[in-house]
Write an enzyme that holds these catalytic residues in place. Sequence first.
Site, PDB file in Angstrom:
ATOM      1  N   LYS A  85      51.657  52.460  12.314  1.00 43.20           N
ATOM      2  CA  LYS A  85      51.934  51.844  13.336  1.00 43.20           C
ATOM      3  C   LYS A  85      52.272  52.563  14.367  1.00 43.20           C
ATOM      4  CE  LYS A  85      53.833  47.967  10.378  1.00 43.20           C
ATOM      5  NZ  LYS A  85      54.768  47.023  10.206  1.00 43.20           N
ATOM      6  N   ASN A  89      58.874  49.847  10.934  1.00 43.01           N
ATOM      7  CA  ASN A  89      59.011  50.500   9.830  1.00 43.01           C
ATOM      8  C   ASN A  89      57.701  51.275   9.489  1.00 43.01           C
ATOM      9  OD1 ASN A  89      57.164  48.368   9.605  1.00 43.01           O
ATOM     10  ND2 ASN A  89      58.351  47.367   8.345  1.00 43.01           N
TER      11      ASN A  89
HETATM   12  P1  IDP Z   1      55.380  43.888   5.113  1.00 41.16           P
HETATM   13  O1  IDP Z   1      55.079  44.801   6.007  1.00 41.16           O
HETATM   14  O2  IDP Z   1      56.504  44.662   4.324  1.00 41.16           O
HETATM   15  O3  IDP Z   1      54.340  43.540   4.213  1.00 41.16           O
HETATM   16  P2  IDP Z   1      55.848  41.221   6.202  1.00 41.16           P
HETATM   17  O4  IDP Z   1      57.048  40.363   5.987  1.00 41.16           O
HETATM   18  O5  IDP Z   1      54.409  41.127   6.092  1.00 41.16           O
HETATM   19  O6  IDP Z   1      56.200  42.754   5.542  1.00 41.16           O
HETATM   20  O7  IDP Z   1      56.125  41.462   7.710  1.00 41.16           O
HETATM   21  C1  IDP Z   1      55.303  42.270   8.529  1.00 41.16           C
HETATM   22  C2  IDP Z   1      56.085  43.076   9.502  1.00 41.16           C
HETATM   23  O8  IDP Z   1      56.899  42.273  10.632  1.00 41.16           O
HETATM   24  C3  IDP Z   1      57.065  44.242   8.876  1.00 41.16           C
HETATM   25  O9  IDP Z   1      56.493  45.229   8.399  1.00 41.16           O
HETATM   26  C4  IDP Z   1      57.899  44.494  10.086  1.00 41.16           C
HETATM   27  O10 IDP Z   1      57.376  45.376  11.021  1.00 41.16           O
HETATM   28  C5  IDP Z   1      58.063  43.076  10.799  1.00 41.16           C
HETATM   29  N1  IDP Z   1      59.338  42.183  10.116  1.00 41.16           N
HETATM   30  C6  IDP Z   1      58.984  41.403   8.999  1.00 41.16           C
HETATM   31  N2  IDP Z   1      60.292  40.718   8.843  1.00 41.16           N
HETATM   32  C7  IDP Z   1      61.018  40.971   9.826  1.00 41.16           C
HETATM   33  C8  IDP Z   1      62.464  40.450  10.132  1.00 41.16           C
HETATM   34  O11 IDP Z   1      63.126  39.986   9.461  1.00 41.16           O
HETATM   35  N3  IDP Z   1      62.937  41.035  11.253  1.00 41.16           N
HETATM   36  C9  IDP Z   1      62.177  41.798  12.149  1.00 41.16           C
HETATM   37  N4  IDP Z   1      60.856  42.291  11.671  1.00 41.16           N
HETATM   38  C10 IDP Z   1      60.301  42.042  10.750  1.00 41.16           C
END
Ligand code: IDP
Length: 133
Positions: free
Chosen positions: A16, A119
Amino acid sequence: MSDGARHIERTFVMLKPDALERSIMGEILGRFERKGLKLVRLELRRVTKDLAATHYAHLVDKPFYPELEAYITRGPVVACVWEGIDAIRVVRNLVGATDSILAAAGTIRCDFGVDKTENLVHASDSPESAASE
Ligand code: IDP
Ligand code: MG
């Protein structure tokens, strides 16, 4: 895999914008290389708002989506495909939990991040998402 056997798989990974801004792309790609995964595709790309909404379709209704959209579209990303035994699970383990503060020690998100949105890495979570992404 439902039969418990190990299979050669391909998984989609995206570094990212923060990974490139912080100049840790090489470090992150190196972790996948050193694990023994084989790089089969790599390209520098921009994520448009439309692509963001498709890629994060499961999150577009969340309150944090505007922040996620601004983040993922703000600069170039590196999209790549890695191949290896159980590659989808192996890469998810190397990447760590979504919230960098909760990610296990030694994972990419733990070692380099402290944020839940920023992240560093996306990695497919299933054979279906790996194929479509
Ligand atoms: P993952 O990347 O670990 O699979 P997902 O739940 O698919 O997680 O979420 C996609 C992306 O959305 C995450 O990597 C993060 O950048 C963002 N994200 C997910 N949940 C949250 C949250 O609760 N607050 C802020 N950003 C979030
Ligand atoms: Mg996900």
